[in-house]
Motif scaffolding. Structure first.
Motif, PDB file in Angstrom:
ATOM      1  N   TYR A  54      81.526  20.083 -16.472  1.00  0.00           N
ATOM      2  CA  TYR A  54      81.140  18.920 -17.273  1.00  0.00           C
ATOM      3  C   TYR A  54      82.204  18.725 -18.340  1.00  0.00           C
ATOM      4  CZ  TYR A  54      79.627  22.323 -20.766  1.00  0.00           C
ATOM      5  OH  TYR A  54      79.608  23.348 -21.679  1.00  0.00           O
ATOM      6  N   ASP A  55      82.301  17.502 -18.847  1.00  0.00           N
ATOM      7  CA  ASP A  55      83.280  17.186 -19.873  1.00  0.00           C
ATOM      8  C   ASP A  55      84.680  17.556 -19.355  1.00  0.00           C
ATOM      9  OD1 ASP A  55      83.105  16.341 -22.956  1.00  0.00           O
ATOM     10  OD2 ASP A  55      84.674  17.851 -22.773  1.00  0.00           O
ATOM     11  N   ASP A  68      77.965  13.984 -15.504  1.00  0.00           N
ATOM     12  CA  ASP A  68      78.244  12.577 -15.811  1.00  0.00           C
ATOM     13  C   ASP A  68      79.161  11.902 -14.808  1.00  0.00           C
ATOM     14  OD1 ASP A  68      76.629  12.579 -18.134  1.00  0.00           O
ATOM     15  OD2 ASP A  68      78.244  13.580 -19.216  1.00  0.00           O
ATOM     16  N   TRP A  97      75.850  15.264 -29.982  1.00  0.00           N
ATOM     17  CA  TRP A  97      75.881  15.024 -28.548  1.00  0.00           C
ATOM     18  C   TRP A  97      74.641  15.532 -27.816  1.00  0.00           C
ATOM     19  CZ3 TRP A  97      81.604  16.805 -27.374  1.00  0.00           C
ATOM     20  CH2 TRP A  97      82.484  15.937 -28.023  1.00  0.00           C
ATOM     21  N   SER A  98      73.919  16.447 -28.443  1.00  0.00           N
ATOM     22  CA  SER A  98      72.690  16.983 -27.841  1.00  0.00           C
ATOM     23  C   SER A  98      71.563  16.901 -28.873  1.00  0.00           C
ATOM     24  CB  SER A  98      72.908  18.428 -27.386  1.00  0.00           C
ATOM     25  OG  SER A  98      73.951  18.514 -26.430  1.00  0.00           O
ATOM     26  N   CYS A 112      73.343  13.961 -15.097  1.00  0.00           N
ATOM     27  CA  CYS A 112      73.561  13.145 -16.283  1.00  0.00           C
ATOM     28  C   CYS A 112      72.449  13.399 -17.292  1.00  0.00           C
ATOM     29  CB  CYS A 112      73.577  11.663 -15.928  1.00  0.00           C
ATOM     30  SG  CYS A 112      74.841  11.209 -14.725  1.00  0.00           S
ATOM     31  N   GLY A 113      72.824  13.639 -18.535  1.00  0.00           N
ATOM     32  CA  GLY A 113      71.832  13.847 -19.579  1.00  0.00           C
ATOM     33  C   GLY A 113      71.297  12.529 -20.096  1.00  0.00           C
ATOM     34  N   ASP A 156      72.209  12.169 -23.806  1.00  0.00           N
ATOM     35  CA  ASP A 156      73.600  12.460 -24.148  1.00  0.00           C
ATOM     36  C   ASP A 156      74.047  11.566 -25.295  1.00  0.00           C
ATOM     37  OD1 ASP A 156      76.392  12.746 -24.227  1.00  0.00           O
ATOM     38  OD2 ASP A 156      76.523  13.078 -22.077  1.00  0.00           O
ATOM     39  N   GLY A 180      71.101  16.588 -23.241  1.00  0.00           N
ATOM     40  CA  GLY A 180      72.229  15.921 -23.853  1.00  0.00           C
ATOM     41  C   GLY A 180      73.523  16.157 -23.093  1.00  0.00           C
ATOM     42  N   HIS A 181      74.598  16.413 -23.835  1.00  0.00           N
ATOM     43  CA  HIS A 181      75.935  16.468 -23.229  1.00  0.00           C
ATOM     44  C   HIS A 181      76.268  17.823 -22.627  1.00  0.00           C
ATOM     45  CE1 HIS A 181      79.907  14.801 -22.627  1.00  0.00           C
ATOM     46  NE2 HIS A 181      80.474  15.847 -23.211  1.00  0.00           N
ATOM     47  N   ASP A 182      75.731  18.883 -23.193  1.00  0.00           N
ATOM     48  CA  ASP A 182      76.045  20.247 -22.749  1.00  0.00           C
ATOM     49  C   ASP A 182      75.135  20.602 -21.569  1.00  0.00           C
ATOM     50  OD1 ASP A 182      76.923  22.838 -22.542  1.00  0.00           O
ATOM     51  OD2 ASP A 182      76.164  23.497 -24.486  1.00  0.00           O
ATOM     52  N   ILE A 183      75.334  19.923 -20.468  1.00  0.00           N
ATOM     53  CA  ILE A 183      74.375  19.912 -19.364  1.00  0.00           C
ATOM     54  C   ILE A 183      74.070  21.305 -18.830  1.00  0.00           C
ATOM     55  CG2 ILE A 183      74.057  19.154 -16.970  1.00  0.00           C
ATOM     56  CD1 ILE A 183      75.590  16.577 -17.799  1.00  0.00           C
TER      57      ILE A 183
END
Length: 300
Positions: free
Chosen positions: A105-106, A130, A182-183, A247-248, A251, A279-282
């Motif tokens: 991720y990211d 994502d 982000w989370s 996908c969060g 996010d 969120g973002h830190d899946i």
């Protein structure tokens, strides 16, 4: 890291690349890739579970993180997308891994997506955070809607000398702020952040991060040796390997849109799963969903 997790090293053309390994060396390889500003700790609940299933699990520290170091002081501290992908290929070659399942991720998701797009024969399957993570750099200068621009404030901050000094002097507080933004619905973020924070004390962290966010907007030149790859990526190549996109829904930097805008980039088996309350830190927020996605592909 966990007390029982040993850090290994392998030398590539650019790096003395640090990684953690779980499971039997004879198992089918799975490589788990963290993002910015995260670390291999994102996979602490996933790697042992995969190892228990008999897989060989490799969790590298990306360039600029943890014990990973550049071999030469003269090497550009590049954070461009092609450099991340090349590092992943170099890691696979150094460990004699002809093909692996990839999860990221990211930044790590970007490396995984690029290798899957340009070297599909090296990728057994892909779990991507994502969706389609290849940067469309030639079109990056076009302004986005104001809400998205607001969420990307940190990227524009890093374009300035003030941002360089801010990241240098306040890296821990700034990265913790990004975790929070982000989370926003993740209750365990503040508890787990201190486990990843030491990875940001790498001497190349600031240079790699700053270059990453400048290069993607064409405000910094890339590594000339990787220009051929960046040129290939401008064509936004399709990904043909079996893929699940996670996908969060919460996010804070890139919330999942109602309509899957990335589906057209995937030509093989493809599924998008939107994770409520994530969120973002899946991988770290939703380890069970991440593990399930990997096993669905590996065993399906």
């Amino acid at each position: 890291m966990n007390n029982d997790t040993q850090v290994h090293f392998t030398k590539t053309a650019s790096l003395m690349l640090a990684y953690e390994e779980h499971g039997p060396t004879t198992g089918e390889p799975v490589i788990l890739l963290h993002g910015f500003p995260y670390s291999p700790r994102a996979y602490d609940e996933i790697a042992p579970a995969l190892a228990a299933e008999g897989y060989r699990v490799i969790v590298p520290y990306l360039r600029g993180y943890g014990p990973t170091r550049f071999n030469s002081p003269d090497t550009l501290r590049s954070g461009q997308q092609a450099a991340l992908a090349q590092d992943l290929l170099d890691l696979m070659d150094a460990l004699a891994i002809p093909q692996a399942a990839l999860c990221g991720y990211d930044w790590g998701g970007r490396a995984a997506c690029i290798v899957a797009a340009l070297w599909p024969e090296r990728v057994r399957c892909l779990v991507t955070g994502d969706g389609y993570n290849l940067q469309d750099i030639p079109n990056s200068v076009r302004p986005l809607d104001p809400q998205t621009e607001h969420r990307l404030w940190y990227q524009y901050y890093f374009h300035t000398p003030r941002g360089v000094e801010g990241l240098t002097n306040n890296r821990q507080a700034l990265c913790e702020l990004l975790w929070t933004l982000w989370s926003p619905t993740w209750a365990k973020g503040s508890e787990l952040y201190p486990l990843s924070a030491p990875a940001f004390d790498n001497p190349d962290f600031v240079d790699v991060v700053i270059h990453s966010y400048r290069h993607r907007f064409m405000y910094a030149p890339g590594d000339p040796a990787l220009e051929w790859m960046e040129e290939a990526l401008t064509r936004q190549p399709a990904i043909s390997v079996p893929t699940i996109s996670l996908c969060g829904a919460d996010d804070g930097v890139g919330p999942a849109p109602e309509i899957d805008e990335d589906a057209e980039h995937f030509t093989g088996r493809y599924e998008r799963r939107v994770l409520a309350g994530v969120g973002h830190d899946i991988a770290e927020e939703a380890p069970e969903a991440t593990l399930k996605a990997l096993l669905d592909l590996l065993k399906g």
